[in-house]
Design an enzyme around this catalytic site. Structure first.
Site, PDB file in Angstrom:
ATOM      1  N   LEU A  10     -11.314   0.891  -6.614  1.00 35.28           N
ATOM      2  CA  LEU A  10     -10.902   2.197  -7.113  1.00 35.28           C
ATOM      3  C   LEU A  10      -9.669   2.707  -6.370  1.00 35.28           C
ATOM      4  CD1 LEU A  10     -11.266   5.037  -8.488  1.00 35.28           C
ATOM      5  CD2 LEU A  10     -12.829   5.574  -6.593  1.00 35.28           C
ATOM      6  N   SER A  11      -8.696   3.253  -7.098  1.00 33.70           N
ATOM      7  CA  SER A  11      -7.559   3.972  -6.529  1.00 33.70           C
ATOM      8  C   SER A  11      -6.788   3.071  -5.555  1.00 33.70           C
ATOM      9  CB  SER A  11      -8.047   5.262  -5.867  1.00 33.70           C
ATOM     10  OG  SER A  11      -6.971   6.109  -5.536  1.00 33.70           O
TER      11      SER A  11
END
Length: 382
Positions: A146-147
């Site tokens: 994620l991210s």
């Protein structure tokens, strides 16, 4: 007969596996993995090995986002629980504050975002040690994040394509987006004009790989104000180029309000899929109720009524036949079947009808919030 080298590796790794203390999300399901290599990136390694493990199991490498820990991301995403259900191993590389004050992987640093350097090499060493220790099927190693973890997933897929059968990039950025802080912030706001060949070349030049390329799953919220969804467009263009796929041949379906597109090879095997999650901000989409329930809602782990964890695992062939069929059918109208999805022309993703624009008022406060969120997401501000 088990190879002597594998036995030695397993003993070395298991000797360094120690239980972790409870944290803010409850008792940890992960253990520390030590002795996995030189670890030039000075990362921690956490691992979850189910009590009932398949013979020649798969391995899923999970990279958390900024401000998160391995335990926190596991609690929110539910990966270790799914591993218990399906008998595969989970490896969680974990950032340390001495490397980055916001616990972001340093995807924008040339010391860490190249093959055989820094954090990228540390993650590879963790993978190699785990594969040897638990007799992992080397053809079933996957990575997701994620991210900043999504951006580091892009780094790993480009730098070590021979290691991975597939990868899932959630609210991340394409490989080669940035080599310094200023470039990172600009890329998060707007990656600029998209040139598919140039983006694809960044992957092709990241290693000397000549074999098949990993399958790619892309996930991004339509209302993400931290990492622009234009980055998902860029990731998509990058990997369509790498796989030499025609952008106009996507099959498309709606899953509730969410859009999924998929590109397949000549044997109808999915190579690239692209999920855009309606009305969702910056985070990993999860489902906390219903047949897809997996994980828990918490900051940046967002209940969108669709489980990226289960659907990614399904795409990778990690679910049993019943669960795979269930995931494919959830939220579809009776006349929708994945095998007969219409082909649609694609250039860039049009704004989704359900996407909402930021309010017009309080413009200065809104801009400041976006800047602060971006600085934190890049690991540049506490």
């Amino acid at each position: 007969m088990t190879k002597l080298s594998a036995t030695i590796a397993k003993l070395t790794v298991m000797r360094g596996v120690t239980a972790a203390p409870a944290n803010a999300v409850g008792a940890s399901r992960l253990k520390d993995l030590e002795g996995f290599g030189a670890n030039p990136g000075a990362l921690m390694a956490r691992i979850h090995v189910p009590s009932r493990l398949h013979e020649k199991p798969a391995l899923v490498v999970v990279l958390h986002g900024c401000t998160q820990t391995a335990d926190g991301y596991d609690h929110g995403s539910g990966w270790s629980h799914l591993a218990d259900e399906q008998g595969f191993v989970c490896l969680f590389p974990e950032q340390q504050r001495t490397n980055n004050p916001n616990l972001c992987f340093n995807w924008f640093s040339p010391a860490d975002n190249r093959r055989d350097r820094g954090e990228a090499l540390s993650i590879r060493q963790m993978i190699d040690a785990t594969v040897a220790a638990y007799d992992i099927d080397p053809s079933r190693v996957f990575v997701t994040g994620l991210s900043a973890g999504g951006a580091m997933t892009s780094v790993m897929l480009a730098s070590y394509p021979e290691l991975f059968a597939g990868g899932a990039i959630i609210a991340g950025l394409p490989h080669g987006s940035a080599d310094n802080v200023q470039q990172a912030l600009q890329a998060m706001r707007d990656p600029g004009a998209i040139n598919a060949k140039q983006l694809g070349d960044l992957v092709r030049k990241a290693s000397r790989h000549e074999g098949s390329w990993p399958r790619i799953s892309i996930w991004h919220g339509s209302a993400d104000q931290t990492v622009s969804s234009k980055n998902a467009d860029a990731i998509l263009a990058q990997w369509l180029s790498v796989h030499d796929l025609d952008p106009t041949t996507a099959a498309t379906e709606m899953i509730g309000q969410h859009r999924r597109r998929v590109w397949k090879d000549g044997s109808s095997r999915p190579l690239v899929e692209d999920f855009r999650i309606a009305k969702m901000g910056h985070g990993t989409p999860i489902a906390t109720t219903g047949p897809e329930a997996c994980g828990s809602a918490m900051p940046h782990m967002l209940d969108a009524g669709i489980s990226s964890t289960r659907r990614i695992a399904s795409t990778w062939g990690l679910l049993g036949a019943d669960q795979t069929a269930q995931a494919a059918s959830t939220y579809k109208r009776p006349d929708e079947t994945p095998a007969h999805l219409p082909a649609v022309k694609f250039s860039r993703l049009d704004p989704m009808a359900s996407e909402t624009s930021p309010p017009a008022g309080s413009a200065r406060a809104g801009v400041e919030k976006v800047i602060h969120d971006a600085l934190r997401a890049a690991g540049l501000m506490r």
